[in-house]
Write a protein that holds these residues in place. Sequence first.
Motif, PDB file in Angstrom:
ATOM      1  N   LEU A 302      -6.477   2.106   6.412  1.00  9.35           N
ATOM      2  CA  LEU A 302      -7.108   1.584   5.194  1.00  9.35           C
ATOM      3  C   LEU A 302      -6.157   1.672   4.005  1.00  9.35           C
ATOM      4  O   LEU A 302      -6.049   0.731   3.201  1.00  9.35           O
ATOM      5  N   MET A 303      -5.461   2.839   3.884  1.00  7.71           N
ATOM      6  CA  MET A 303      -4.502   2.975   2.794  1.00  7.71           C
ATOM      7  C   MET A 303      -3.352   1.977   2.939  1.00  7.71           C
ATOM      8  O   MET A 303      -2.879   1.403   1.947  1.00  7.71           O
ATOM      9  N   HIS A 304      -2.914   1.779   4.190  1.00  8.03           N
ATOM     10  CA  HIS A 304      -1.819   0.829   4.421  1.00  8.03           C
ATOM     11  C   HIS A 304      -2.235  -0.583   4.033  1.00  8.03           C
ATOM     12  O   HIS A 304      -1.489  -1.300   3.336  1.00  8.03           O
ATOM     13  N   THR A 305      -3.403  -0.977   4.474  1.00 11.58           N
ATOM     14  CA  THR A 305      -3.863  -2.329   4.131  1.00 11.58           C
ATOM     15  C   THR A 305      -4.097  -2.476   2.628  1.00 11.58           C
ATOM     16  O   THR A 305      -3.784  -3.517   2.047  1.00 11.58           O
ATOM     17  N   GLN A 306      -4.632  -1.403   2.020  1.00  7.11           N
ATOM     18  CA  GLN A 306      -4.833  -1.460   0.574  1.00  7.11           C
ATOM     19  C   GLN A 306      -3.494  -1.563  -0.157  1.00  7.11           C
ATOM     20  O   GLN A 306      -3.354  -2.329  -1.123  1.00  7.11           O
ATOM     21  N   MET A 307      -2.495  -0.777   0.301  1.00 13.85           N
ATOM     22  CA  MET A 307      -1.174  -0.861  -0.312  1.00 13.85           C
ATOM     23  C   MET A 307      -0.565  -2.243  -0.115  1.00 13.85           C
ATOM     24  O   MET A 307       0.096  -2.777  -1.019  1.00 13.85           O
ATOM     25  N   ARG A 309      -2.201  -5.039   0.126  1.00  9.69           N
ATOM     26  CA  ARG A 309      -2.880  -5.951  -0.797  1.00  9.69           C
ATOM     27  C   ARG A 309      -2.379  -5.763  -2.221  1.00  9.69           C
ATOM     28  O   ARG A 309      -2.110  -6.740  -2.935  1.00  9.69           O
ATOM     29  N   VAL A 310      -2.232  -4.478  -2.615  1.00 10.94           N
ATOM     30  CA  VAL A 310      -1.741  -4.218  -3.967  1.00 10.94           C
ATOM     31  C   VAL A 310      -0.306  -4.703  -4.123  1.00 10.94           C
ATOM     32  O   VAL A 310       0.058  -5.307  -5.146  1.00 10.94           O
ATOM     33  N   ARG A 311       0.524  -4.453  -3.088  1.00  9.46           N
ATOM     34  CA  ARG A 311       1.917  -4.884  -3.164  1.00  9.46           C
ATOM     35  C   ARG A 311       2.015  -6.410  -3.247  1.00  9.46           C
ATOM     36  O   ARG A 311       2.803  -6.956  -4.035  1.00  9.46           O
ATOM     37  N   LYS A 312       1.214  -7.097  -2.442  1.00  5.10           N
ATOM     38  CA  LYS A 312       1.242  -8.556  -2.498  1.00  5.10           C
ATOM     39  C   LYS A 312       0.734  -9.059  -3.848  1.00  5.10           C
ATOM     40  O   LYS A 312       1.290 -10.027  -4.401  1.00  5.10           O
ATOM     41  N   ALA A 313      -0.294  -8.396  -4.374  1.00  6.79           N
ATOM     42  CA  ALA A 313      -0.795  -8.814  -5.688  1.00  6.79           C
ATOM     43  C   ALA A 313       0.251  -8.591  -6.776  1.00  6.79           C
ATOM     44  O   ALA A 313       0.443  -9.443  -7.654  1.00  6.79           O
ATOM     45  N   LEU A 314       0.953  -7.446  -6.706  1.00  3.08           N
ATOM     46  CA  LEU A 314       2.000  -7.182  -7.693  1.00  3.08           C
ATOM     47  C   LEU A 314       3.161  -8.159  -7.553  1.00  3.08           C
ATOM     48  O   LEU A 314       3.708  -8.647  -8.558  1.00  3.08           O
ATOM     49  N   GLN A 315       3.540  -8.446  -6.302  1.00  2.00           N
ATOM     50  CA  GLN A 315       4.615  -9.411  -6.094  1.00  2.00           C
ATOM     51  C   GLN A 315       4.231 -10.788  -6.612  1.00  2.00           C
ATOM     52  O   GLN A 315       5.043 -11.470  -7.260  1.00  2.00           O
ATOM     53  N   ALA A 316       2.976 -11.182  -6.357  1.00  2.96           N
ATOM     54  CA  ALA A 316       2.526 -12.482  -6.862  1.00  2.96           C
ATOM     55  C   ALA A 316       2.509 -12.503  -8.390  1.00  2.96           C
ATOM     56  O   ALA A 316       2.915 -13.492  -9.019  1.00  2.96           O
ATOM     57  N   ARG A 317       2.051 -11.381  -8.986  1.00  6.25           N
ATOM     58  CA  ARG A 317       2.018 -11.331 -10.452  1.00  6.25           C
ATOM     59  C   ARG A 317       3.426 -11.366 -11.031  1.00  6.25           C
ATOM     60  O   ARG A 317       3.684 -12.081 -12.012  1.00  6.25           O
ATOM     61  N   ARG A 318       4.345 -10.597 -10.436  1.00  4.93           N
ATOM     62  CA  ARG A 318       5.707 -10.593 -10.959  1.00  4.93           C
ATOM     63  C   ARG A 318       6.401 -11.934 -10.735  1.00  4.93           C
ATOM     64  O   ARG A 318       7.190 -12.368 -11.584  1.00  4.93           O
TER      65      ARG A 318
END
Length: 910
Positions: A302-307, A309-318
């Motif tokens: 769960l933590m891996h999948t959450q990370m 998702r967060v990493r992809k969201a941050l990459q998309a935002r950046r």
Amino acid sequence: MQPKFGISLPDFHKRSTNAAKHHRIIPGPVVSLPTIEPKGRHSLAMPEEDMRTMPDTSLLHMSIQHKAASLHPREDSYSSKTGLIGSKSRCHKQLKWETEPGSTCERIGRECTPLWTTKTPPPSTTSKSVDHRFMMQGINDLIPKSPENLPVQVPVNISKYPFTIIKGRINSMATDFCHFKQSFSLCWSSVVDALEALEKLLRDFAVPLAKVSGERLVEFGHGWDNGWRKAPPVIGLFSVLENWEEVLGLVLRPGQRYKGEGGIDAAAIHIQSCWRRYLAQTAYLRHCRRKWAAGTIAISWLMHTQMLRVRKALQARRFRQLENYRSRAQHLAANWKHTQSSKRTIIHIPSLGYSQSQRMNLRGFDILQNIQISRVCDIRDENVEVIYVCPRHLGEDILHYYTSLLKCDGATDEDDTGTPQASSSSVRRFIILTPEAVDYFPTHNMCLSTLLKYSPRTLKRIRNLIQGKQAYIVGGVAHEDDLAVADELGVPILAPEPAIAQLYSTKSGGRRIFAGAEVDVPPGQGDIYSLNQLHETLARIMTQNIDVQRWLFKMDSEHDGRGTAYCDICYLSCYNWALQEYHRYGPELWNTEWIQESVLLRYLDEIPEWLARYGQPAKTSCYPSWACFLKTFLRQGGVVEAYPPSDSVTCLTVDLLLEPGGEVTMLSCGDQLHGSCQLEAIGSTVPQTSVRPEILQSICMRVGQACLKRLIVGYVSVDLATFLNRNTMEQKVWAIDLDLTYSDQLAMTQLLLMMTGGTLNCHTGCLEVPTPITEKCCEHQIAAKPPVVNRYAVIGSHMFHSNLSMLYHNVFFMVCKAHGIGFNMKRKQGTVFTVYDSSERCTIGMITVSEDLQGALLTFARNLSDIHQEISPSKMQGDTNFKELIKEIEDVLQMTVQNKMRAVEDKLAA
């Protein structure tokens, strides 16, 4: 019982009053167990004191009717007994605590020993296992849990009705037993159950011989019949034996139970129960491990999948922020000339976007970010409004000081009293804001862009201030959060992309740009990441440049001389031999590889020990030893390059503006002043006088164009080193460093130009200041262009003295005024200070302006000396860099005098 056997007794003093009414005193002798000694040692000796104090009673004086009348059933008095082992079936044995509060023990001042009671179920396989388990539990409870002796009572009289039990069987025809049975025939029904329980206990443990006291057995039988109906007490059964020590020792012997009646079945049951317990425990532990592992895996997933998702969201935002940055940068480049000629708002964010490890190791990081507070002087252009984002809260004294400075426009006329006319329009065109996140992260040493990113109120206020206006951001050291701030504000950044800036702002990246610009650089090599590479590279370039006396080692990511070390070649044992080889072959043949091979191999053998012994970090406060420096150097990467082979080396800094439109503009140039570390600049003299302006112009233009080809725009600072070649006596200029940021020198130059009202002409190398027009001038002189005079300035942005914290800023300015330290607006010369914080007050900046360079240097040194003497008692000199800078200025003055004398001699010779 608690400290000896680990058994908790119930509180008999809290029993109900109704139960207490049924308690009767049972006359007769007191029967109890003597002390059980550890390691099977038992004693039948009775203390003489107890023999004297015990009453001599006899069963002959006690009738059966009297016993029957004195014994009453007490079913309600033990309704709240404490069981040690719970059972779901009523047929299971229950071990209870039982005492007789009204016994003879109360009369003799002693307490009776609590008894474990057991109840025997009907004989069966299950009951046998239960009987064995609870019997063993009752026997185990007899074992003392501490090595101390247990105080128990001993019998008083010698039994008159003894009989023996052999191998757990009673010989009913024995004379002693018949005599006992005949004497107590009227109460025999109450004795039979106790006798059967005793026989069974002796058979189960294969006791060969047991001597029973008839009187105690009768008393025990009456007590059990009335008070212990549910189960016979194990301790009570032993109390009826005269040789109870021998029997107890035999019972407590390990494995004795399995020698008695049903021992094989009991052993089989015990083995089976142990094996089942082992299997159940193993299965349970395996289940627990699997359950824990499954939970851990699930949480980790769960933590891996959450990370993810967060990493992809941050990459998309950046990525979105980067795309927005590029589109705004294109718009800024297309409209740059129009922007520069119209009203605009500059958002100055002096952020130092270093790595986290570098930021945490910097003392006073917020003050370092605020050293460029003089950026607010950009308002000297009437079309410019400045929003300065400050990394710390400023006091009213600092705000008032800069407000007064900005009113003193150098182009504003003054009255005869020397008081400048207030320029309210310039004051309205700047504002200083501090992000609220400064209070949330006081010790995290975050860069200013990150603090502003987490300050929504400040961002909202900036958006309101720039609404409907042309605006752009001028940052500091590039950081990823610069893009986030620009995206929030919707404005472009006058700076390269953070990835490009991080690539070319390193020492190795700077050498690549200089190589592309085809400018001279020190002999050396960059991108070194291993120890073997370091040794091989150093041996090769040392062989090729035999005349270099010192070699520098620079970390890629460090700044201001922090990540620099040096090593002098004079300590190399084979250097003299290498010089002889060089002179033997001559400069023409020396560049041949086969000639250099012997020297190269000798260098390779001696370089490791040479570096380990004589390598010296430039700033030992950052890296105390060569080993510490080398570890970080190899981790970050770096360059090895030569120090200029001359006794007189001058370093200078040139600030460039790489306009988005493709033009390169020189904004400032000055010769560096150093403190205790010769590789760290803490000041400069403006304008520079060490290199001819046309040569400097050519170098800077080539470097600027090379940067523009690599998509680098904005403010760039180039460090150069100049010296005389010993062989040809020609001046050489090396490009030694490149900083893709707004420099401290440029910020101080903006204050200098505002105070003097002049311009810095880098093409001619002159600071041109217009002469003020007085009232006595004629009208034709007023109509004509005002005359221009040259000025020289000395700038110091990092003046540190620990004793400055003892003075508030207004007191400090009063002290300076008393010593005649100030700026004359009419003559456009004097001293101007910059202050950075209201709390510590240890760091200041200072600018001195004079008609010539020698006068500016003398004024600067005299000001430092006066301030130091004023704030430093003889016994408290404080920590300062004033003394090193004064010494540096003295050396510069001496060199200036020598240059003037040489120039006069050359002119006379011509």
